[in-house]
Design a protein around this motif. Sequence first.
Motif, PDB file in Angstrom:
ATOM      1  N   GLU A  55      -5.659   5.920   5.557  1.00 21.69           N
ATOM      2  CA  GLU A  55      -6.056   4.926   6.541  1.00 21.69           C
ATOM      3  C   GLU A  55      -5.317   3.616   6.276  1.00 21.69           C
ATOM      4  OE1 GLU A  55     -10.264   4.712   6.062  1.00 21.69           O
ATOM      5  OE2 GLU A  55     -10.633   6.590   7.139  1.00 21.69           O
ATOM      6  N   LYS A  56      -4.766   3.022   7.333  1.00 17.67           N
ATOM      7  CA  LYS A  56      -4.001   1.786   7.194  1.00 17.67           C
ATOM      8  C   LYS A  56      -4.943   0.586   7.085  1.00 17.67           C
ATOM      9  CE  LYS A  56       0.000   3.473   9.804  1.00 17.67           C
ATOM     10  NZ  LYS A  56       0.900   3.225  10.959  1.00 17.67           N
ATOM     11  N   VAL A  57      -4.731  -0.211   6.024  1.00 19.57           N
ATOM     12  CA  VAL A  57      -5.566  -1.391   5.796  1.00 19.57           C
ATOM     13  C   VAL A  57      -4.653  -2.570   5.487  1.00 19.57           C
ATOM     14  CG1 VAL A  57      -7.360  -2.430   4.360  1.00 19.57           C
ATOM     15  CG2 VAL A  57      -7.451   0.018   4.901  1.00 19.57           C
ATOM     16  N   PRO A  58      -4.704  -3.657   6.264  1.00 21.92           N
ATOM     17  CA  PRO A  58      -3.873  -4.834   5.966  1.00 21.92           C
ATOM     18  C   PRO A  58      -4.341  -5.519   4.688  1.00 21.92           C
ATOM     19  CG  PRO A  58      -5.410  -5.307   7.745  1.00 21.92           C
ATOM     20  CD  PRO A  58      -5.531  -3.841   7.465  1.00 21.92           C
ATOM     21  N   ALA A  59      -3.380  -6.006   3.912  1.00 21.91           N
ATOM     22  CA  ALA A  59      -3.710  -6.639   2.637  1.00 21.91           C
ATOM     23  C   ALA A  59      -2.620  -7.634   2.267  1.00 21.91           C
ATOM     24  CB  ALA A  59      -3.860  -5.582   1.546  1.00 21.91           C
ATOM     25  N   VAL A  60      -2.886  -8.415   1.216  1.00 24.03           N
ATOM     26  CA  VAL A  60      -1.915  -9.366   0.702  1.00 24.03           C
ATOM     27  C   VAL A  60      -1.833  -9.207  -0.812  1.00 24.03           C
ATOM     28  CG1 VAL A  60      -3.658 -11.194   0.467  1.00 24.03           C
ATOM     29  CG2 VAL A  60      -1.223 -11.799   0.624  1.00 24.03           C
ATOM     30  N   VAL A  61      -0.634  -9.320  -1.348  1.00 27.89           N
ATOM     31  CA  VAL A  61      -0.421  -9.194  -2.788  1.00 27.89           C
ATOM     32  C   VAL A  61      -0.705 -10.550  -3.426  1.00 27.89           C
ATOM     33  CG1 VAL A  61       1.214  -8.602  -4.603  1.00 27.89           C
ATOM     34  CG2 VAL A  61       1.344  -7.442  -2.387  1.00 27.89           C
ATOM     35  N   ILE A  62      -1.691 -10.621  -4.299  1.00 27.77           N
ATOM     36  CA  ILE A  62      -2.052 -11.896  -4.914  1.00 27.77           C
ATOM     37  C   ILE A  62      -1.512 -12.052  -6.334  1.00 27.77           C
ATOM     38  CG2 ILE A  62      -4.095 -12.193  -3.467  1.00 27.77           C
ATOM     39  CD1 ILE A  62      -5.807 -11.145  -5.709  1.00 27.77           C
ATOM     40  N   LYS A  63      -1.052 -10.958  -6.927  1.00 24.27           N
ATOM     41  CA  LYS A  63      -0.498 -11.066  -8.281  1.00 24.27           C
ATOM     42  C   LYS A  63       0.414  -9.875  -8.562  1.00 24.27           C
ATOM     43  CE  LYS A  63      -3.362 -12.039 -11.617  1.00 24.27           C
ATOM     44  NZ  LYS A  63      -4.388 -11.833 -12.680  1.00 24.27           N
ATOM     45  N   ILE A  99       7.812  -5.085  -4.108  1.00 23.00           N
ATOM     46  CA  ILE A  99       6.547  -5.772  -3.850  1.00 23.00           C
ATOM     47  C   ILE A  99       6.577  -7.150  -4.518  1.00 23.00           C
ATOM     48  CG2 ILE A  99       4.043  -5.693  -4.109  1.00 23.00           C
ATOM     49  CD1 ILE A  99       5.163  -3.595  -2.206  1.00 23.00           C
ATOM     50  N   LYS A 100       6.328  -8.206  -3.745  1.00 24.01           N
ATOM     51  CA  LYS A 100       6.374  -9.582  -4.237  1.00 24.01           C
ATOM     52  C   LYS A 100       5.018 -10.261  -4.056  1.00 24.01           C
ATOM     53  CE  LYS A 100      10.807  -8.962  -4.833  1.00 24.01           C
ATOM     54  NZ  LYS A 100      11.363  -8.744  -6.193  1.00 24.01           N
ATOM     55  N   ARG A 101       4.785 -11.289  -4.852  1.00 24.56           N
ATOM     56  CA  ARG A 101       3.542 -12.052  -4.749  1.00 24.56           C
ATOM     57  C   ARG A 101       3.450 -12.732  -3.381  1.00 24.56           C
ATOM     58  NH1 ARG A 101       1.918 -17.333  -5.821  1.00 24.56           N
ATOM     59  NH2 ARG A 101      -0.268 -17.536  -6.500  1.00 24.56           N
ATOM     60  N   LEU A 102       2.268 -12.738  -2.793  1.00 21.22           N
ATOM     61  CA  LEU A 102       1.942 -13.304  -1.481  1.00 21.22           C
ATOM     62  C   LEU A 102       2.530 -12.509  -0.320  1.00 21.22           C
ATOM     63  CD1 LEU A 102       2.264 -17.143  -2.189  1.00 21.22           C
ATOM     64  CD2 LEU A 102       0.245 -15.678  -2.362  1.00 21.22           C
ATOM     65  N   GLN A 103       3.120 -11.374  -0.632  1.00 20.25           N
ATOM     66  CA  GLN A 103       3.647 -10.517   0.427  1.00 20.25           C
ATOM     67  C   GLN A 103       2.504  -9.823   1.159  1.00 20.25           C
ATOM     68  OE1 GLN A 103       6.467  -7.604  -1.000  1.00 20.25           O
ATOM     69  NE2 GLN A 103       6.348  -6.354   0.842  1.00 20.25           N
ATOM     70  N   ARG A 104       2.598  -9.763   2.476  1.00 17.46           N
ATOM     71  CA  ARG A 104       1.606  -9.049   3.276  1.00 17.46           C
ATOM     72  C   ARG A 104       2.054  -7.591   3.418  1.00 17.46           C
ATOM     73  NH1 ARG A 104      -2.418 -11.817   5.505  1.00 17.46           N
ATOM     74  NH2 ARG A 104      -2.304 -14.097   5.445  1.00 17.46           N
ATOM     75  N   VAL A 105       1.141  -6.694   3.144  1.00 18.55           N
ATOM     76  CA  VAL A 105       1.460  -5.270   3.136  1.00 18.55           C
ATOM     77  C   VAL A 105       0.385  -4.507   3.907  1.00 18.55           C
ATOM     78  CG1 VAL A 105       2.684  -5.382   0.928  1.00 18.55           C
ATOM     79  CG2 VAL A 105       0.212  -4.937   0.961  1.00 18.55           C
ATOM     80  N   VAL A 106       0.672  -3.254   4.150  1.00 18.06           N
ATOM     81  CA  VAL A 106      -0.304  -2.349   4.759  1.00 18.06           C
ATOM     82  C   VAL A 106      -0.579  -1.233   3.754  1.00 18.06           C
ATOM     83  CG1 VAL A 106      -0.800  -0.762   6.636  1.00 18.06           C
ATOM     84  CG2 VAL A 106       0.456  -2.871   7.098  1.00 18.06           C
TER      85      VAL A 106
END
Length: 207
Positions: A109-117, A151-158
């Motif tokens: 299942e696709k879930v929007p998220a953000v990389v915080i660290k 994958i980078k910090r603050l990057q928005r991912v799914v």
Amino acid sequence: MGTPESVVATGKKAAGAPPSTARRLVTSLVWAVSVPLMFTVAAWLAQYPSVGIYAGVVLALGTFAVAATVAGGIWHRAGAAALVSCAGFALTLFAGPGLYELYMKTFGEKVPAVVIKVEDRDEQQHCTVKETGGKRAVHEISQQQNCFDHIKRLQRVVLREDPMGVLEPRLPDGPDQSGQTALTLGISGGLFVVTGASMFYAGQRRR
């Protein structure tokens, strides 16, 4: 001259006689399918956290021991036993990640998220990802779940999340990972065939 007592009566198979051609073919086929299949199941179980990992390792080692004993010890085909062992071990390494990636890409299942660290721990990269919708859950994701240099910090991912809620979420592929899942599954398929064919050869040429 009388017939020695050690000889079985006419029409009966002598003790210790080799199996018939049909029986040898059937048993060889059974082993040729079951051994690589058990290695594949072990690889899939190892993708599950905690208990699944241990169950996968135990099943893989048990399959390794049984296959090597049958092919090398009982059938006396040491070369085939070595090939089964090596190919089976490699199969567990490739099949697990390949099946995990295929499952998550197909059913996740696709879930929007953000990389915080993003940090390095134990010589591996780890990503801390927070969902931006839904439960707003925070996930610790390792390289096994595709936390690599893309994958980078603050990057928005799914994220791809397991609909059963058992497997760990998976980060998306990077630009240089196109076709990697297909390649991994292709290698797994080849190793499956090599493992099965080696077991079949040992069964057909048993001594």
